[in-house]
Design a protein around this motif. Structure first.
Motif, PDB file in Angstrom:
ATOM      1  N   LEU A   1       0.730  -1.299   0.039  1.00  0.00           N
ATOM      2  CA  LEU A   1      -0.151  -0.225   0.300  1.00  0.00           C
ATOM      3  C   LEU A   1       0.474   0.835  -0.045  1.00  0.00           C
ATOM      4  O   LEU A   1       0.583   2.356  -0.445  1.00  0.00           O
ATOM      5  N   LEU A   2       1.957   1.809   1.269  1.00  0.00           N
ATOM      6  CA  LEU A   2       2.545   2.736   1.376  1.00  0.00           C
ATOM      7  C   LEU A   2       4.144   2.580   1.058  1.00  0.00           C
ATOM      8  O   LEU A   2       4.565   3.187  -0.118  1.00  0.00           O
ATOM      9  N   GLY A   3       4.834   1.416   0.471  1.00  0.00           N
ATOM     10  CA  GLY A   3       5.868   1.032  -0.496  1.00  0.00           C
ATOM     11  C   GLY A   3       7.229   0.990   0.826  1.00  0.00           C
ATOM     12  O   GLY A   3       6.775   1.328   1.397  1.00  0.00           O
ATOM     13  N   GLU A   4       7.849  -0.578   1.072  1.00  0.00           N
ATOM     14  CA  GLU A   4       8.589  -0.611   2.059  1.00  0.00           C
ATOM     15  C   GLU A   4       9.387   0.486   2.068  1.00  0.00           C
ATOM     16  O   GLU A   4       9.815   0.285   2.960  1.00  0.00           O
ATOM     17  N   GLY A   5       9.870   1.521   1.381  1.00  0.00           N
ATOM     18  CA  GLY A   5      10.680   2.121   1.776  1.00  0.00           C
ATOM     19  C   GLY A   5      10.212   3.101   1.984  1.00  0.00           C
ATOM     20  O   GLY A   5      11.098   4.113   3.840  1.00  0.00           O
ATOM     21  N   LEU A   6       8.920   3.712   1.561  1.00  0.00           N
ATOM     22  CA  LEU A   6       7.977   4.105   3.082  1.00  0.00           C
ATOM     23  C   LEU A   6       8.151   4.337   4.767  1.00  0.00           C
ATOM     24  O   LEU A   6       8.607   5.101   5.625  1.00  0.00           O
ATOM     25  N   LEU A   7       7.862   2.960   4.676  1.00  0.00           N
ATOM     26  CA  LEU A   7       8.006   2.062   5.735  1.00  0.00           C
ATOM     27  C   LEU A   7       9.400   2.655   6.407  1.00  0.00           C
ATOM     28  O   LEU A   7       9.276   2.507   8.096  1.00  0.00           O
ATOM     29  N   THR A   8      10.111   2.017   6.009  1.00  0.00           N
ATOM     30  CA  THR A   8      11.418   1.612   6.564  1.00  0.00           C
ATOM     31  C   THR A   8      11.738   3.493   7.038  1.00  0.00           C
ATOM     32  O   THR A   8      13.074   3.957   7.665  1.00  0.00           O
ATOM     33  N   GLN A   9      11.383   4.682   6.665  1.00  0.00           N
ATOM     34  CA  GLN A   9      11.571   5.614   7.103  1.00  0.00           C
ATOM     35  C   GLN A   9      11.286   5.772   8.540  1.00  0.00           C
ATOM     36  O   GLN A   9      12.830   6.612   9.132  1.00  0.00           O
ATOM     37  N   LEU A  10      10.999   5.405   9.219  1.00  0.00           N
ATOM     38  CA  LEU A  10      10.863   5.744  10.484  1.00  0.00           C
ATOM     39  C   LEU A  10      12.011   4.398  10.965  1.00  0.00           C
ATOM     40  O   LEU A  10      11.782   3.675  10.872  1.00  0.00           O
ATOM     41  N   ALA A  11      12.611   5.092  11.319  1.00  0.00           N
ATOM     42  CA  ALA A  11      14.024   4.097  11.885  1.00  0.00           C
ATOM     43  C   ALA A  11      13.551   4.166  13.238  1.00  0.00           C
ATOM     44  O   ALA A  11      12.526   3.971  13.861  1.00  0.00           O
ATOM     45  N   VAL A  12      14.420   1.803  13.010  1.00  0.00           N
ATOM     46  CA  VAL A  12      13.854   1.431  14.598  1.00  0.00           C
ATOM     47  C   VAL A  12      13.943   2.209  15.719  1.00  0.00           C
ATOM     48  O   VAL A  12      13.570   1.335  16.882  1.00  0.00           O
ATOM     49  N   THR A  13      14.931   2.409  15.681  1.00  0.00           N
ATOM     50  CA  THR A  13      15.543   3.361  17.143  1.00  0.00           C
ATOM     51  C   THR A  13      14.051   4.342  17.992  1.00  0.00           C
ATOM     52  O   THR A  13      14.126   4.422  18.962  1.00  0.00           O
ATOM     53  N   ASP A  14      13.938   5.037  16.389  1.00  0.00           N
ATOM     54  CA  ASP A  14      12.886   6.166  17.160  1.00  0.00           C
ATOM     55  C   ASP A  14      11.275   5.826  17.110  1.00  0.00           C
ATOM     56  O   ASP A  14      10.559   5.962  18.108  1.00  0.00           O
ATOM     57  N   HIS A  15      11.580   4.307  16.346  1.00  0.00           N
ATOM     58  CA  HIS A  15      10.267   3.384  16.077  1.00  0.00           C
ATOM     59  C   HIS A  15      10.209   2.748  18.140  1.00  0.00           C
ATOM     60  O   HIS A  15       9.362   2.559  19.513  1.00  0.00           O
ATOM     61  N   LEU A  16      11.047   2.146  18.553  1.00  0.00           N
ATOM     62  CA  LEU A  16      11.659   1.810  19.711  1.00  0.00           C
ATOM     63  C   LEU A  16      11.354   2.758  21.366  1.00  0.00           C
ATOM     64  O   LEU A  16      10.567   2.677  21.848  1.00  0.00           O
ATOM     65  N   GLN A  17      11.506   3.753  20.638  1.00  0.00           N
ATOM     66  CA  GLN A  17      11.349   4.962  21.512  1.00  0.00           C
ATOM     67  C   GLN A  17       9.964   5.553  21.943  1.00  0.00           C
ATOM     68  O   GLN A  17       9.795   5.568  22.947  1.00  0.00           O
ATOM     69  N   ILE A  18       9.547   5.354  21.033  1.00  0.00           N
ATOM     70  CA  ILE A  18       7.420   5.436  20.713  1.00  0.00           C
ATOM     71  C   ILE A  18       7.380   4.623  21.510  1.00  0.00           C
ATOM     72  O   ILE A  18       6.902   4.895  22.653  1.00  0.00           O
ATOM     73  N   TRP A  19       7.573   3.084  21.975  1.00  0.00           N
ATOM     74  CA  TRP A  19       6.799   2.605  22.359  1.00  0.00           C
ATOM     75  C   TRP A  19       7.191   2.177  24.310  1.00  0.00           C
ATOM     76  O   TRP A  19       6.713   2.441  24.934  1.00  0.00           O
ATOM     77  N   ARG A  20       8.713   2.887  24.116  1.00  0.00           N
ATOM     78  CA  ARG A  20       9.255   3.358  25.198  1.00  0.00           C
ATOM     79  C   ARG A  20       8.614   3.985  26.313  1.00  0.00           C
ATOM     80  O   ARG A  20       8.552   4.510  27.491  1.00  0.00           O
ATOM     81  N   ARG A  21       8.215   4.901  25.076  1.00  0.00           N
ATOM     82  CA  ARG A  21       7.644   6.479  25.921  1.00  0.00           C
ATOM     83  C   ARG A  21       5.979   5.946  25.969  1.00  0.00           C
ATOM     84  O   ARG A  21       5.475   6.530  27.402  1.00  0.00           O
ATOM     85  N   ARG A  22       5.022   5.180  25.793  1.00  0.00           N
ATOM     86  CA  ARG A  22       3.727   4.617  25.724  1.00  0.00           C
ATOM     87  C   ARG A  22       3.783   3.810  26.661  1.00  0.00           C
ATOM     88  O   ARG A  22       2.773   3.909  28.050  1.00  0.00           O
ATOM     89  N   LEU A  23       4.996   2.929  27.147  1.00  0.00           N
ATOM     90  CA  LEU A  23       4.950   1.919  28.245  1.00  0.00           C
ATOM     91  C   LEU A  23       5.430   2.477  29.622  1.00  0.00           C
ATOM     92  O   LEU A  23       5.060   2.401  31.577  1.00  0.00           O
ATOM     93  N   ALA A  24       6.247   3.348  29.732  1.00  0.00           N
ATOM     94  CA  ALA A  24       6.446   4.813  30.565  1.00  0.00           C
ATOM     95  C   ALA A  24       5.511   5.386  31.438  1.00  0.00           C
ATOM     96  O   ALA A  24       5.577   6.291  32.440  1.00  0.00           O
ATOM     97  N   ALA A  25       4.426   6.080  30.384  1.00  0.00           N
ATOM     98  CA  ALA A  25       3.823   7.002  30.471  1.00  0.00           C
ATOM     99  C   ALA A  25       2.073   6.148  31.654  1.00  0.00           C
ATOM    100  O   ALA A  25       2.026   4.745  31.550  1.00  0.00           O
ATOM    101  N   PRO A  26       1.644   6.701  32.045  1.00  0.00           N
ATOM    102  CA  PRO A  26       0.171   6.648  32.993  1.00  0.00           C
ATOM    103  C   PRO A  26      -0.573   6.011  31.507  1.00  0.00           C
ATOM    104  O   PRO A  26      -0.806   7.049  30.616  1.00  0.00           O
ATOM    105  N   GLY A  27      -1.456   5.682  31.664  1.00  0.00           N
ATOM    106  CA  GLY A  27      -2.733   5.480  30.753  1.00  0.00           C
ATOM    107  C   GLY A  27      -2.568   3.481  30.198  1.00  0.00           C
ATOM    108  O   GLY A  27      -2.172   3.608  31.113  1.00  0.00           O
TER     109      GLY A  27
END
Length: 168
Positions: free
Chosen positions: A32-58
């Motif tokens: 749908l979006l092309g593999e190149g587009l999806l790889t623009q989000l660096a693994v380290t940035d993606h990991l930080q998103i989940w780390r922030r979500r898991l550390a936050a209340p909610g």
């Protein structure tokens, strides 16, 4: 013997969640979006998103694990809509190596029970237009399109999303 378990995510799960979600993204959205587009989000940035979500209340994602390996997640939050409490699915992903084996259904059923216990009367989600795999999964669970659409810009590309909903 393989053991399937459901449990709430912990901060230590962020890396496994990232790996699983990225595999699912590429399988579902690659065409749908092309593999190149999806790889623009660096693994380290993606990991930080989940780390922030898991550390936050909610809300805390529910994980589906096979012998302690994360193979799926469902992340949702309650939203007040007038006098009604609605569950909003923010992310539901299953590793493509485990599709069509009943695992997604099991994860959905467990989380739907959580949603009802939280007092939610319906559940809503935004689905990327053209996501046939997700659309089929949700329709088999009783979701329907409600006519609402939105266009988001994701990594520089316009993405049409359509809202689906169902009563709990």
């Amino acid at each position: 013997m393989q053991g399937i378990t459901l449990r709430l995510a912990r901060p230590a799960d962020a890396a496994a969640m990232t790996v699983m979600q990225r595999a699912s993204w590429l399988a579902v959205y690659g065409d749908l979006l092309g593999e190149g587009l999806l790889t623009q989000l660096a693994v380290t940035d993606h990991l930080q998103i989940w780390r922030r979500r898991l550390a936050a209340p909610g809300p805390i994602p529910m994980l589906l694990c096979l012998d302690e390996v994360v193979i799926g997640l469902l992340y949702w939050q309650p939203e007040q809509e007038g006098e009604f409490l609605t569950a909003r699915i923010l992310a539901l992903y299953l590793h493509p190596g485990h599709w069509r084996q009943g695992h997604g259904k099991r994860l959905w059923q467990a989380v739907a029970m959580q949603m009802r216990r939280a007092g939610c009367e319906c559940v809503r989600l935004w689905l990327l237009d053209g996501n046939q795999i997700g659309e089929g999964f949700y329709q088999r669970r009783g979701f329907v399109f409600d006519g609402q659409e939105r266009t988001l810009t994701s990594l520089g590309q316009a993405c049409l999303q359509r809202q689906m909903c169902r009563l709990l």
